[in-house]
Enzyme design. Structure first.
Site, PDB file in Angstrom:
ATOM      1  N   TRP A 140       0.852  -1.194   0.000  1.00 56.30           N
ATOM      2  CA  TRP A 140       0.000   0.000   0.000  1.00 56.30           C
ATOM      3  C   TRP A 140       0.884   1.238   0.000  1.00 56.30           C
ATOM      4  CZ3 TRP A 140      -4.709  -0.719  -1.387  1.00 56.30           C
ATOM      5  CH2 TRP A 140      -5.637   0.309  -1.307  1.00 56.30           C
ATOM      6  N   ASP A 196       0.054  11.233  -0.108  1.00 59.07           N
ATOM      7  CA  ASP A 196      -0.997  12.239   0.016  1.00 59.07           C
ATOM      8  C   ASP A 196      -2.328  11.579   0.361  1.00 59.07           C
ATOM      9  OD1 ASP A 196      -1.436  10.989  -2.458  1.00 59.07           O
ATOM     10  OD2 ASP A 196      -2.213  12.817  -3.365  1.00 59.07           O
ATOM     11  N   GLU A 199      -3.418   8.775  -1.672  1.00 58.81           N
ATOM     12  CA  GLU A 199      -2.588   7.571  -1.537  1.00 58.81           C
ATOM     13  C   GLU A 199      -1.764   7.268  -2.784  1.00 58.81           C
ATOM     14  OE1 GLU A 199      -4.970   4.955   1.579  1.00 58.81           O
ATOM     15  OE2 GLU A 199      -5.916   4.824  -0.389  1.00 58.81           O
ATOM     16  N   GLU A 200      -1.378   8.307  -3.507  1.00 54.76           N
ATOM     17  CA  GLU A 200      -0.692   8.098  -4.781  1.00 54.76           C
ATOM     18  C   GLU A 200       0.690   8.748  -4.843  1.00 54.76           C
ATOM     19  OE1 GLU A 200      -4.770   7.963  -7.503  1.00 54.76           O
ATOM     20  OE2 GLU A 200      -3.597   9.798  -7.383  1.00 54.76           O
ATOM     21  N   GLU A 424     -18.750   6.883  -4.363  1.00 53.53           N
ATOM     22  CA  GLU A 424     -17.534   7.687  -4.345  1.00 53.53           C
ATOM     23  C   GLU A 424     -17.537   8.697  -5.486  1.00 53.53           C
ATOM     24  OE1 GLU A 424     -13.040   6.405  -3.604  1.00 53.53           O
ATOM     25  OE2 GLU A 424     -13.689   5.865  -5.630  1.00 53.53           O
TER      26      GLU A 424
END
Length: 580
Positions: A140, A196, A199-200, A424
């Protein structure tokens, strides 16, 4: 000509009425659905959170394409901050047991060893866990350093209410240890790289820096209140450093906030709008240093951000250039097709409602050269200046901005299915809901935007009257500038990078992490391709250093020999380099 002008005015009035009516209807219908949607996703009794422990917030009940049946520290803390605000304000007094469950669960999760480490070796930066409170061990984007400060902010709000209601023992014995772990982690690690909130991108991130700053300011006030004064000087020093570093994200040539120091994208990102609303302090006015919602920088940034989506989504076709549109995370996004998000679109409306609240409180608004382009969307003839609340210009601008804000809710309303469920995202092509269903954050974002529309605020966190230090420190025990026997040295290096690659510095002294690539200091790319950092270094010293690149876990050092500088006896010093 007179007929044409009258027709135009009538058309604008009809359009404004339509937007406001759509927003009114959406708030009325969606409010109870959004509240129920949040509660359904909290264990153990939420109707869609089967298997979640007490107080655990599931991101979504979706288990495939994508699987969001996990609990994220960031999402959970933002959701519970909204619930705690409702509880403390007396809007929903039934929430107390759920809030207590949340604090107990988070205390447990803090102690769970995970791929980021243990509670004392970095584990607090772990972004997500299984909903049974066990560690998630797959690959992750970790660590994510926004979770601990957001959790501290939420629990401090509840703890202050408990103190106001004569429950100091529980606060000092149970809640303070939770809060202190998160604040210590924040103070000690804010200048380390982080993924960030999407998550990238692994670099430094505006949202993370801002919420870290807020949490430490709140931590100082809270520690003083309960007599834990030993932490105050350290938290204050790092809060000053964070406030100083926060300014580096501003892009003056583009008139917007660059969301991340790395990543290789434009930097136009909902990250920055979410920052503005989640660090909103109604007592701070339109302060630009903390990027308050009505500050000239935050308003200029909002226009640049919104405009980035006008031409890239089919659902935005044919919409006027000064009207509300669907917005997403960032214009280069490709995740799940790169679509508008409910929470990012509602965040735009929330920033605007927050701005209207403050202008009303201040009795006027100020148009600067920085914010002029934003205001000219609503009055092409407006000029820089101050407009009192009784003036025609103030009325014209605030009425149009209210309509503009309502328009973003109306956009979400248009693409919300008849049952009120908020996924989302919704398709950039036809507006159909896509990606994870019943996203908890989508529901919470709707609730906070609706509250802002009603003019509600939930207290100050200490943003008013803060002064930005004249020089930044990279961390440690310093207070934001050169201390005794030190010199503030700014390193600038010109280096081109690929997407996701970042530049760091390390060297021969403690302040440069003693040649440790693991602990090297990340530089800011706010003025890319020049990367910069200011560090307090020993005065009158000969110091060696090198820049390194980090990309996908690989570390690349500059070629030999080492760089070297001789620091002056005082003041500040700037070193300009080229990557070699």
């Amino acid at each position: 000509m007179r007929f044409t002008l009258l027709t135009s005015i009538v058309g604008l009035a009809v359009g404004a009425f339509a937007q406001s009516s759509a927003a009114d209807a959406y708030v009325a219908s969606e409010s109870p659905i959004a509240k129920a949607g949040v509660l359904a996703n909290i264990g153990p009794s939420g109707s869609k959170s089967h298997g979640a422990k007490a107080g655990v917030v599931i991101a979504s009940p979706s288990t495939s394409n994508p699987n969001y049946l996990y609990t994220w520290t960031r999402d959970s803390s933002l959701v519970f901050k909204a619930l705690i605000d409702q509880f403390v304000a007396g809007e929903d007094t039934s929430l107390r047991s759920l809030i207590d469950d949340f604090t107990v669960s988070e205390a447990k999760l803090q102690q769970v060893s995970n791929p980021s480490g243990t509670v004392s070796t970095g584990g607090l930066g772990e972004p997500k866990f299984n909903i049974d409170e066990t560690a998630f061990t797959d690959a992750w984007g970790r660590p994510q350093r926004d979770g601990p400060p957001l959790r501290a902010t939420a629990i401090i709000k509840y703890a202050n209410w408990l103190l106001d209601n004569s429950n100091s023992t529980y606060v000092t014995q149970t809640l303070w240890p939770i809060i202190k772990l998160d604040l210590d982690y924040t103070a000690n690690n804010w200048n380390q790289s982080t993924f960030d909130l999407w998550e990238e991108v692994n670099s430094s991130s505006f949202f993370t820096t801002a919420v870290q700053h807020r949490a430490l300011r709140e931590g100082v006030a809270f520690a003083n209140r309960i007599g834990q004064t030993s932490v105050v000087s350290g938290y204050t020093a790092q809060a000053n450093n964070l406030l100083c570093f926060l300014q580096s994200y501003w892009n003056p040539s583009g008139a917007y906030i660059t969301a991340n120091t790395g990543g290789g994208r434009s930097g136009k990102d909902s990250n920055t709008v979410l920052t503005s609303i989640h660090t909103f302090d109604p007592a701070a006015g339109c302060d630009a240093a903390t990027f308050q919602p009505c500050s000239d920088k935050a308003l200029s940034n909002l226009k640049v951000y919104v405009d980035a989506f006008r031409s890239i989504y089919t659902v935005n076709n044919g919409i006027a250039s000064n009207a509300a549109v669907a917005t997403g995370r960032y214009p280069e996004d490709s995740y799940q097709g790169g679509n508008p998000w409910y929470l990012t679109t509602s965040a735009v409306s929330e920033q605007l409602y927050d701005a209207l609240i403050v202008w009303d409180k201040l009795g006027g608004l100020n148009v600067t050269s920085t914010s002029l382009a934003f205001f000219r969307q609503f009055s092409s003839s407006v000029t820089a200046g101050t407009y009192a609340s009784g003036s025609a210009t103030y009325t014209t601008l605030t009425s149009a901005i209210k309509t503009f804000a309502d328009g973003f809710l109306a956009v979400n309303a248009k693409y919300t299915p008849s049952n009120g469920g908020l996924a989302e995202q919704y398709s950039r092509n036809n507006g159909q809901p896509v990606s994870a269903v019943d996203l908890t954050w989508s529901y919470a974002a709707a609730l906070t935007a609706f509250s802002a529309r009603e003019g509600k605020t939930y207290g100050s966190w200490g943003a008013a009257g803060l002064a930005v230090p004249s020089t930044c420190s990279s961390g440690g025990s310093g207070g934001g500038g050169g201390g005794a026997g030190t010199v503030a040295v700014t390193f600038n290096v010109k280096a081109t990078t690929t997407f996701g690659e970042n530049i760091y510095i390390t060297g021969s002294v403690d302040a440069l992490k003693n040649w440790s690539p693991d602990n090297a200091l990340i530089l800011s790319a706010a003025n890319y391709p020049t990367w910069s950092i200011t560090v307090n270094l020993p005065a009158s010293s000969s110091i060696q250093y090198k820049y390194i690149r980090k990309f996908n876990g690989a570390v690349t050092w500059e070629s030999d020999p080492n760089n070297s500088i001789n620091t002056p006896s005082g003041g500040s010093f700037t070193q300009n380099d080229n990557w070699r």
